[in-house]
Design an enzyme around this catalytic site. Structure first.
Site, PDB file in Angstrom:
ATOM      1  N   GLY A 292       0.837  -1.195   0.000  1.00 29.24           N
ATOM      2  CA  GLY A 292       0.000   0.000   0.000  1.00 29.24           C
ATOM      3  C   GLY A 292       0.868   1.240   0.000  1.00 29.24           C
ATOM      4  O   GLY A 292       0.702   2.142  -0.806  1.00 29.24           O
ATOM      5  N   ALA A 293       1.836   1.264   0.918  1.00 23.61           N
ATOM      6  CA  ALA A 293       2.754   2.390   1.050  1.00 23.61           C
ATOM      7  C   ALA A 293       3.962   1.912   1.837  1.00 23.61           C
ATOM      8  O   ALA A 293       3.940   0.836   2.413  1.00 23.61           O
ATOM      9  CB  ALA A 293       2.072   3.558   1.768  1.00 23.61           C
ATOM     10  N   MET A 294       5.020   2.726   1.852  1.00 24.30           N
ATOM     11  CA  MET A 294       6.247   2.299   2.524  1.00 24.30           C
ATOM     12  C   MET A 294       6.898   3.471   3.230  1.00 24.30           C
ATOM     13  O   MET A 294       7.124   4.521   2.634  1.00 24.30           O
ATOM     14  CB  MET A 294       7.204   1.681   1.493  1.00 24.30           C
ATOM     15  CG  MET A 294       8.518   1.201   2.090  1.00 24.30           C
ATOM     16  SD  MET A 294       8.256  -0.116   3.307  1.00 24.30           S
ATOM     17  CE  MET A 294       9.638   0.183   4.397  1.00 24.30           C
ATOM     18  N   GLU A 295       7.237   3.220   4.500  1.00 26.36           N
ATOM     19  CA  GLU A 295       7.684   4.284   5.410  1.00 26.36           C
ATOM     20  C   GLU A 295       9.157   4.635   5.272  1.00 26.36           C
ATOM     21  O   GLU A 295       9.817   4.908   6.282  1.00 26.36           O
ATOM     22  CB  GLU A 295       7.390   3.871   6.850  1.00 26.36           C
ATOM     23  CG  GLU A 295       8.206   2.666   7.388  1.00 26.36           C
ATOM     24  CD  GLU A 295       7.531   1.317   7.227  1.00 26.36           C
ATOM     25  OE1 GLU A 295       6.685   1.187   6.316  1.00 26.36           O
ATOM     26  OE2 GLU A 295       7.849   0.388   7.984  1.00 26.36           O
ATOM     27  N   ASN A 296       9.725   4.669   4.063  1.00 29.47           N
ATOM     28  CA  ASN A 296      11.122   5.065   3.916  1.00 29.47           C
ATOM     29  C   ASN A 296      11.350   6.421   4.581  1.00 29.47           C
ATOM     30  O   ASN A 296      10.563   7.350   4.382  1.00 29.47           O
ATOM     31  CB  ASN A 296      11.472   5.190   2.435  1.00 29.47           C
ATOM     32  CG  ASN A 296      10.990   4.003   1.637  1.00 29.47           C
ATOM     33  OD1 ASN A 296      11.323   2.873   1.941  1.00 29.47           O
ATOM     34  ND2 ASN A 296      10.165   4.258   0.636  1.00 29.47           N
ATOM     35  N   HIS A 328      -0.421   6.488   8.954  1.00 30.24           N
ATOM     36  CA  HIS A 328       0.307   5.256   9.293  1.00 30.24           C
ATOM     37  C   HIS A 328       1.797   5.407   8.961  1.00 30.24           C
ATOM     38  O   HIS A 328       2.664   5.133   9.791  1.00 30.24           O
ATOM     39  CB  HIS A 328      -0.310   4.101   8.505  1.00 30.24           C
ATOM     40  CG  HIS A 328       0.340   2.770   8.695  1.00 30.24           C
ATOM     41  ND1 HIS A 328      -0.263   1.739   9.379  1.00 30.24           N
ATOM     42  CD2 HIS A 328       1.529   2.281   8.290  1.00 30.24           C
ATOM     43  CE1 HIS A 328       0.541   0.691   9.402  1.00 30.24           C
ATOM     44  NE2 HIS A 328       1.633   0.989   8.731  1.00 30.24           N
ATOM     45  N   GLU A 329       2.077   5.874   7.769  1.00 30.47           N
ATOM     46  CA  GLU A 329       3.481   5.971   7.350  1.00 30.47           C
ATOM     47  C   GLU A 329       4.219   7.036   8.165  1.00 30.47           C
ATOM     48  O   GLU A 329       5.378   6.851   8.529  1.00 30.47           O
ATOM     49  CB  GLU A 329       3.582   6.277   5.852  1.00 30.47           C
ATOM     50  CG  GLU A 329       2.861   5.279   4.938  1.00 30.47           C
ATOM     51  CD  GLU A 329       3.171   3.828   5.235  1.00 30.47           C
ATOM     52  OE1 GLU A 329       4.302   3.530   5.658  1.00 30.47           O
ATOM     53  OE2 GLU A 329       2.269   2.971   5.078  1.00 30.47           O
ATOM     54  N   GLU A 351       4.281  -2.709  12.908  1.00 33.01           N
ATOM     55  CA  GLU A 351       3.052  -2.494  12.126  1.00 33.01           C
ATOM     56  C   GLU A 351       1.831  -2.311  13.012  1.00 33.01           C
ATOM     57  O   GLU A 351       0.928  -1.539  12.700  1.00 33.01           O
ATOM     58  CB  GLU A 351       2.835  -3.657  11.156  1.00 33.01           C
ATOM     59  CG  GLU A 351       3.884  -3.731  10.057  1.00 33.01           C
ATOM     60  CD  GLU A 351       4.036  -2.425   9.289  1.00 33.01           C
ATOM     61  OE1 GLU A 351       3.162  -1.554   9.362  1.00 33.01           O
ATOM     62  OE2 GLU A 351       5.073  -2.259   8.615  1.00 33.01           O
TER      63      GLU A 351
HETATM   64 ZN   LIG Z   1       3.379   0.023   8.324  1.00 27.93          ZN
END
Ligand SMILES: [Zn+2]
Length: 875
Positions: A292-296, A328-329, A351
């Site tokens: 969905g998305a990525m917390e870089n 969330h990210e 998570e």
């Molecule tokens: Zn996450």
């Protein structure tokens, strides 16, 4: 980054084991964990993507610290063509081991304790599997395909972009450079600090874009994005510039994401009591993205549909998703990025916490969305899996990369998030937050085990009496499943008992949880900690009315004795919170699945909710009714349809077919939910006609004002009742759609058609190349979930299994297979088991076990209910 490498040394074949001295022997290495005698401190990474042939050149110089003199350096690399390796300027022999995804570097003269520089030149392919450094594409305004080079490193794919020590506790500083053609947007974790014209690796003229050093962080958080993209002007959030990066032509879809991003970033700074730990944040909408998305750190990547949204034409659900994912990210920038799990067994806490915080932040952003009540619907998804014998403890041993991929499931996110909510409600929000602050401050830039969090919270609340946080949480995270709390009254005493709730006919009996039980006795709230098999509570009188799990935050189900249940009448129900009422209907449905309540009794029970107007309660009831509709056929199904219509239509009429000017977003969403359900599950011809006419007018004249919730419901209804012309038209609309939400609406509508040939056409379309690989598995999944023709879709997926495995992101394969559990005949059960015995999904083995067990539960449910529910309905 030092100037270009001069030395070329290539030696794949020469064994390096002979050059190894103690303490590291290659043969004795753990296949999944690197040795720890060499620690990376600073990476200088330079990548040069070639957009025309989808390859890249790269070089990494790793400044490391040697803790024990050695002749062997072991790091991770896979699918890279390593050209040369130098250690402290001297060419070094090396070999790649494909199986363990490692690069072994041997040196003749021992490397002494102290600093060392490892310089590696390599080449790679910008792959189409959406992992590592990969290729994403879009068509520009003139229809020309444009290429974006971008990255997704989590969990263990940084090693596909450059050789590295690819485990989360090898934190280091990253100084990155991207070499791109002039005019190409290039971003990474840190802000851009310099631009130099240089000669590219192919002798062409390029720009080298350099980025500031990052904070010390894990490899899985590194990000690179380069391509024909645009960035918004930065929004200043307390000194942190926040931008959205997107493909050209979508700048009208950024305002909502920027607003929620800015507000929730500030909310997190306040909540954590720690400034944002890096320098800037770009939120990047990528045309192709597997998750969905990525917390870089500082360079958060998203699917377009989870970041870019038009607030005027989107539904509440679509906006809430964007708000959730953005929050969330951002929550991860501290929890996950600043403080990181030591190893992937701790991913659940990472998570779970971000899931908890996303809801908390969105609840603060839009209190009118009542996000915590909405979260109960997600909690139910966790209950569903956790009711199976094949469930797993939240904290689970992780060895290989495949084990790690399997951790990204409903138990990690939704169960984990629910457990944290339960703990927060038990301690009180302020004490919980104080514990979080202490944890982050203590472990900033470091790595932790799960128990470090419980210890920090325990320490933070020690001054006011203390709480058994670790004992409580250990009982929830190390044991699979969850409890059923049975409540009965013995004279003027309430008796609470715990046992395992399970769909399994022979459930485990050896588990005990430490359960914070919130009680409401005659309208007064109290709390007991149930940590043994049973416990009693004095009641004011033998006639007291008791609500167990008041507030609805506990991760357990409740079964009342008949005497107690009879006191929870309509008046009591009306006085309950929406979350309590949600719990009642959701518990009832799950009692049906578990075989403890007849489907007919469930139907009668939900029939008493006609005064209900809360969205999640209706989401649960509509879901239950849809499941009932799968259990029966023929005349009984027609009778059920009549019951559904007579239950839902008055509620729809009561809230009105048209939105009131001042109504909340949730009422609008409820209208859409009811409209679609009355028309499809209820077969209401008036509502069908209304939806078709709204839909037709909107297509004729897109400026014709239709409320997005009604339009979205109408798309579903038109598809569910549609013919070949509707199908063809929706395909065209999907291909022409210019915003991500509309695109998905049209695409997923293609799976709703009640016609075998049209559904088959949808499946063909999914694998034709017209649908991106990030979406195609979900089109096929929804097709398998089609009420009347799912079996045809499943047969299609079986035939195209190899295509799917070769072309779709690996995390999506099990999601594609998931709805097989809805094909609830014994014959289909045998068929699925035989198929997956031959076609296992190793990266999601546990989830597949759960799907197959749930399949058996559904088959048993149908066997139990088909006849008796049919008889009940035809009476
Ligand atoms: Zn996450």
């Amino acid at each position: 980054m030092p100037p270009g490498s001069t030395g070329r040394f290539h030696d794949y074949d020469r064994p390096v084991t002979s050059a190894v001295s103690a303490p590291v022997d290659r043969g004795s290495l753990d296949p999944h964990r690197l040795p720890r005698h060499v620690l990376p401190r600073r990476y200088e990474v330079r990548l040069e993507p070639h957009f025309d042939d989808a390859t890249f050149d790269g070089r990494v110089v790793i400044g490391a610290e040697v803790l024990a003199a050695t002749r062997l350096v072991v790091l991770n690399a896979v699918d890279l063509d390593v050209v040369s390796v130098h250690v402290d300027g001297t060419p070094a022999p090396f070999s790649l081991d494909t199986e363990t995804e490692r690069l072994f570097i041997g040196v003749i003269d021992e490397i002494a304790v102290g600093p060392v520089a490892i310089d590696i030149v390599f080449r790679g392919t910008l792959n189409d599997m959406l992992r590592g450094f990969y290729r994403s594409t879009y068509r520009d305004a003139s229809g020309v395909e444009r290429v974006v080079a971008c990255s997704q490193m989590q969990s263990t794919d940084c090693r596909r972009a450059f050789p590295c020590f690819d485990e989360p506790d090898f934190k280091a500083v990253f100084a990155s450079e991207l070499v791109v053609p002039e005019g190409t947007l290039a971003i990474s974790n840190g802000p851009e600090t310099r631009r130099t014209s240089i000669e590219g690796s192919r002798g062409d003229s390029k720009v080298c874009v350099g980025f500031a050093d990052t904070m010390p962080m894990s490899t899985y958080l590194v990000a690179f994005v380069a391509g024909p993209l645009e960035a918004t002007e930065p929004v200043d959030v307390g000194g942190v510039p926040l931008r959205i990066v997107h493909v050209p032509g979508k700048s009208h879809l950024v305002d909502f994401g920027l607003d929620v991003g800015a507000k929730s970033l500030q909310w997190f700074v306040d909540y954590y009591g720690i400034p944002y730990p890096d320098a800037k944040i770009d939120m990047v909408a990528l045309p192709d993205f597997a998750a969905g998305a990525m917390e870089n750190v500082g360079c958060i990547t998203y699917r377009e549909s989870l970041l870019l949204v038009d607030p005027l034409t989107s539904t509440h659900n679509e906006r809430e998703l964007v708000a959730d994912v953005v929050s969330h990210e951002l929550a991860h920038m501290w929890f996950g990025d600043l403080v990181t799990m030591k190893w992937w067994n701790g991913i659940w806490l990472n998570e779970a916490f971000a899931t908890f915080m996303e809801v908390a932040a969105v609840d603060a952003y839009r209190p009118d969305w009542d996000r915590w009540t909405g979260f109960s619907v997600e909690k139910s998804a966790a209950f569903e899996t956790d009711s199976l014998g094949s469930t797993r403890p939240v904290e689970f041993e992780v060895r290989s990369p495949a084990d790690c991929e399997g951790m990204f499931d409903v138990l990690t996110y939704q169960k984990g998030g629910s457990l944290l909510r339960m703990l927060e409600q038990y301690l009180g929000p302020d004490r919980f937050r104080d514990g979080i602050r202490r944890y982050l401050a203590t472990h900033a830039y470091g790595n932790t085990e799960t128990s470090d969090l419980w210890d920090a919270i325990e320490a933070a609340v020690a001054h006011d009496g203390g709480e058994p946080v670790r004992r409580l949480m250990d009982s929830w995270i190390w044991q699979p499943g969850y409890p059923l709390v049975t409540a009965s009254v013995d004279d003027d005493r309430l008796v609470l008992r715990q046992s395992v709730f399970s769909f399994d006919t022979d459930p485990a009996t050896d588990r005990l949880w430490v359960i914070p039980v919130h009680l409401r006795v005659d309208g007064r709230d109290s709390l007991v900690l149930l940590d043994s098999e049973s416990s009693t509570v004095e009641l004011p009188s033998a006639e007291s009315v008791v609500v167990v799990n008041a507030g609805g935050h506990g991760f357990y189900r409740v079964a009342y004795s008949t005497a107690m249940l009879s006191r929870i009448d309509r008046a009591v129900i009306a006085g309950l919170t929406p979350l309590d009422r949600y719990g009642l209907v959701d518990d009832a449905w799950n009692a049906v699945v578990a075989g403890r309540l007849a489907a007919a009794d469930y139907l009668d029970f939900v029939g008493s909710f006609t005064d209900e107007s809360d969205l999640p309660v209706w989401q649960s009831i509509v879901g239950g009714l849809r499941s009932l509709d799968r259990l029966i056929d023929g005349a009984a199904r027609g009778a059920l349809r009549d019951r559904v219509r007579s239950l839902l239509r008055p509620v729809l009429d009561r809230i009105g077919w048209e939105p009131a000017s001042d109504e909340s977003d949730l009422v609008g969403r409820l209208r859409g939910l009811l409209m679609a359900a009355v028309a499809t599950s209820g077969g209401d011809t008036e509502v069908v006609a209304h939806c078709r006419s709204v839909h037709a007018r909107h297509l004729e004249d897109p400026t014709f004002p239709v409320h997005p919730e009604i339009l979205s419901a109408s798309v579903t209804v038109v598809a569910a009742t549609g013919d070949a012309d509707d199908h063809r038209r929706m395909k065209e609309l999907f291909l022409a759609a210019d915003n991500p939400q509309e695109q998905l609406r049209w695409l997923y509508a293609l799976t709703e058609f009640d016609d075998e040939a049209l559904l088959l056409d949808t499946c063909e379309f999914a694998v034709s190349g017209a649908v991106k690989s990030q979406n195609a598995p979900f089109v096929l999944a929804r097709s398998i979930a089609n009420r009347n023709h799912g079996r045809t879709a499943w047969e299609f997926v079986r035939r195209h299994w190899t295509h799917a495995v070769d072309n779709f992101p690996s995390n999506s394969i099990v999601r594609m297979a998931d709805p097989v559990k809805l094909l609830d005949t014994p014959e289909m059960g045998a068929d699925a088991r035989a198929f997956f015995a031959e076609h296992p999904i190793p990266q999601s083995a546990k989830t597949l076990d759960q799907i197959l067990e749930r399949h058996s539960v559904n088959i048993a449910l149908r066997a139990r209910e088909e006849k008796r529910l049919s008889q009940h309905l035809s009476r």
